[in-house]
Design a protein around this motif. Sequence first.
Motif, PDB file in Angstrom:
ATOM      1  N   THR A  83       0.845  -1.214   0.000  1.00 50.59           N
ATOM      2  CA  THR A  83       0.000   0.000   0.000  1.00 50.59           C
ATOM      3  C   THR A  83       0.869   1.247   0.000  1.00 50.59           C
ATOM      4  O   THR A  83       1.976   1.251   0.564  1.00 50.59           O
ATOM      5  CB  THR A  83      -0.900   0.040   1.246  1.00 50.59           C
ATOM      6  OG1 THR A  83      -0.084  -0.114   2.399  1.00 50.59           O
ATOM      7  CG2 THR A  83      -1.964  -1.050   1.201  1.00 50.59           C
ATOM      8  N   TYR A  84       0.371   2.242  -0.685  1.00 51.63           N
ATOM      9  CA  TYR A  84       1.030   3.549  -0.719  1.00 51.63           C
ATOM     10  C   TYR A  84      -0.046   4.618  -0.543  1.00 51.63           C
ATOM     11  O   TYR A  84      -1.218   4.375  -0.864  1.00 51.63           O
ATOM     12  CB  TYR A  84       1.763   3.757  -2.054  1.00 51.63           C
ATOM     13  CG  TYR A  84       2.974   2.851  -2.200  1.00 51.63           C
ATOM     14  CD1 TYR A  84       4.154   3.127  -1.513  1.00 51.63           C
ATOM     15  CD2 TYR A  84       2.910   1.719  -3.016  1.00 51.63           C
ATOM     16  CE1 TYR A  84       5.252   2.290  -1.633  1.00 51.63           C
ATOM     17  CE2 TYR A  84       4.004   0.883  -3.134  1.00 51.63           C
ATOM     18  CZ  TYR A  84       5.180   1.167  -2.443  1.00 51.63           C
ATOM     19  OH  TYR A  84       6.251   0.348  -2.536  1.00 51.63           O
ATOM     20  N   PRO A  85       0.316   5.805  -0.053  1.00 46.41           N
ATOM     21  CA  PRO A  85      -0.679   6.861   0.165  1.00 46.41           C
ATOM     22  C   PRO A  85      -1.413   7.253  -1.121  1.00 46.41           C
ATOM     23  O   PRO A  85      -2.591   7.597  -1.093  1.00 46.41           O
ATOM     24  CB  PRO A  85       0.145   8.032   0.692  1.00 46.41           C
ATOM     25  CG  PRO A  85       1.415   7.434   1.190  1.00 46.41           C
ATOM     26  CD  PRO A  85       1.652   6.205   0.410  1.00 46.41           C
ATOM     27  N   SER A  86      -0.705   7.190  -2.239  1.00 45.89           N
ATOM     28  CA  SER A  86      -1.361   7.617  -3.469  1.00 45.89           C
ATOM     29  C   SER A  86      -0.807   6.852  -4.656  1.00 45.89           C
ATOM     30  O   SER A  86       0.235   6.172  -4.555  1.00 45.89           O
ATOM     31  CB  SER A  86      -1.112   9.113  -3.690  1.00 45.89           C
ATOM     32  OG  SER A  86       0.272   9.327  -3.956  1.00 45.89           O
ATOM     33  N   LYS A  87      -1.461   6.984  -5.793  1.00 44.87           N
ATOM     34  CA  LYS A  87      -1.027   6.356  -7.036  1.00 44.87           C
ATOM     35  C   LYS A  87       0.367   6.878  -7.429  1.00 44.87           C
ATOM     36  O   LYS A  87       1.221   6.129  -7.892  1.00 44.87           O
ATOM     37  CB  LYS A  87      -2.048   6.692  -8.129  1.00 44.87           C
ATOM     38  CG  LYS A  87      -1.751   6.083  -9.472  1.00 44.87           C
ATOM     39  CD  LYS A  87      -2.826   6.411 -10.489  1.00 44.87           C
ATOM     40  CE  LYS A  87      -2.676   7.837 -10.999  1.00 44.87           C
ATOM     41  NZ  LYS A  87      -3.678   8.218 -12.002  1.00 44.87           N
TER      42      LYS A  87
END
Lengths: 392, 259
Positions: A83-87
């Motif tokens: 998972t990452y905060p954003s694309k």
Amino acid sequence: MMKNGILTIAKKELARFFRDRRMVLTTIFLPGILIYLIYSFLGSGMSALLGDDETAPYKVYVENMPETVGMLIDSTPMLDTVTYPSKEDALLSLEEERCDLVLLFDEDFDEELAASLAGGDVRVTPPTLHYYGARARSSEAYATVMSLLSALETKLNPPLIDMSESSVDLSTEEDVQGMLYSMLLPMLLMAMLFSGCLAVAPESIAGEKERGTIATMLVTPLQRSHLALGKILSLSLIALLSGMSSTVGILLSLPKLMGDAMSTSGFSMLGVPDMLSLAAVILSSVLVIVALVSLISSFARSVKEASTYVAPLMIIVMLLGVTTMFSSGDLMTVAYVIPLYNSVNCIAGIFGGDYSFLSIAVTVLSNLAVMGLLTYALTLMFNHERMITDKS
Amino acid sequence: MEKILEVTGLKKTFTLSKKQQAIEKTKTKKRIAVNGLSFTAYRGEIFGLLGPNGAGKTTTLRILSTLIRPDEGDATLDGYSLKASPSEVRARIGFLTSENKLDEFFTPRYHFDFFSDLYGVPNDVRDRRRKDLFGRFGIDRFEEVKLANLSTGMKQKTAIAVSLANDPDVIIFDEPTNGLDVLTARTVTDFLLELRNRGKTVLLSTHIFTLAERVCDRVGIIIDGQMVKEGALSDVIGDEKTLEDAFFSLYAARKVGEE
């Protein structure tokens, strides 16, 4: 009292070889060192290509993870979602090789898929995949996910069954390694032994003929059979050392080249009887090869011509070595009479743990008999005036 | 005088390869190298085998040294037949030719010891003989130097010393002074005379007539594989001024006869 001609010739051949430091270096030490370095280099190169930890799961970032795809990814051990905060963060991670694949789904993917499967006239928006095709792990992650998505399209109903969980492989690690060694080593060993013979026999026979030094010996009362035997025995010893050097190089580097499949050295799997059998087979094989190469060389007018004559023999030996990769190993005892073919099968049997002492005995006796015949033929050649008159 | 070498009716024919036929510009597949050759050499003499290139001298010497077998005829050396007892003949001869070489990788000392072993010479005799011969030729200073690093003259002296490792009764020298400087050539010819004085028989093949005149007791002239004249040096020279003149007379007479 007449001195032993065989010993005198053998001592001279060994002195000719071992006093020449360049010959010793190029024939005995360099082959083993070079093979070890090349195979190790290849092995480390392949490891680097596959990544530091080639068994680690691929890291995949999925935006708007659909339930159906989530189930598939969870059931695939080779895929690990991150998972990452954003694309944008995910794409940066992909660029910096912290992530292998970025998979972007539309928010309504599940609904569109369900409607499509129910027969509705709904077009499913395809996901977008970001990856690096030039990177091995990224490319493999892409291929893995693509195969899952294909399965989703065609095999969603009935549900997938993981066959790997219901299958049990009963082979031990040693069995697998033994099989691999028995397939590879006969060809490699025979090729290395043959190379060792090629390095010395044409030079000793055709070379002496070319330089006119053999005629000087033929004027003496030295028996021609002693000349033939003295040369064959001493050249066999040198070829054996050269072959051993190459073999040690191979055995030390194979674990690096083949990775986990060959994590131990081939010889460490052998017991004392296996080692003795292997030594007897290799020794008798070297005698046959040296006698054969020497006889062929005696027909040549120069070392260059001898090398040309012997080249097809090298191909035959290599082909014989390859036969063990495709045979079941169940040979009739009479087949062990055929020289060189018997040797590759014995070597395969010894490393595969499937051989009989009868087959070893037949092989060794047959090889010694063939060596005797070839020595006799070489003796006749030394008596033939062609040794004197046939020069380039 | 005691006969030591008796050659009777030697004949040797070679089959020419296509390459050789092309070089010699002939369509004939067979070439008679030696044709019914007979002569005798006595103990303690220098017998000169003379003739132009291609006359059959080298083939004759190769047959006498047992390297090749004659198609017809035979020779006895000290009573031993070439055909029936080649090993006995080999044990009693020393053979030096430019075509039989020594491996340049080894030293003169190694070669002498190696060939002594092949002849079965006991070590103490071998050491004594090596010291004598190497001292005689001045090889002793270079005995541990590889042949590849020696001069042509020193290599030839080494080859002569090695050919005498078995102290043979008959020594066959094929063009022993070829390619040597005048000083080394003189050393070699002096040594031939020394060998004769020690009771050895020397069979000398050469095309240098002055050398033959200087050292030979008897000579045989070979032309086209046949012995056209054999006898004491003075008998062969006859009314001519020199051996070379005698040879040309014989050669011209033979060619006229052929026409």
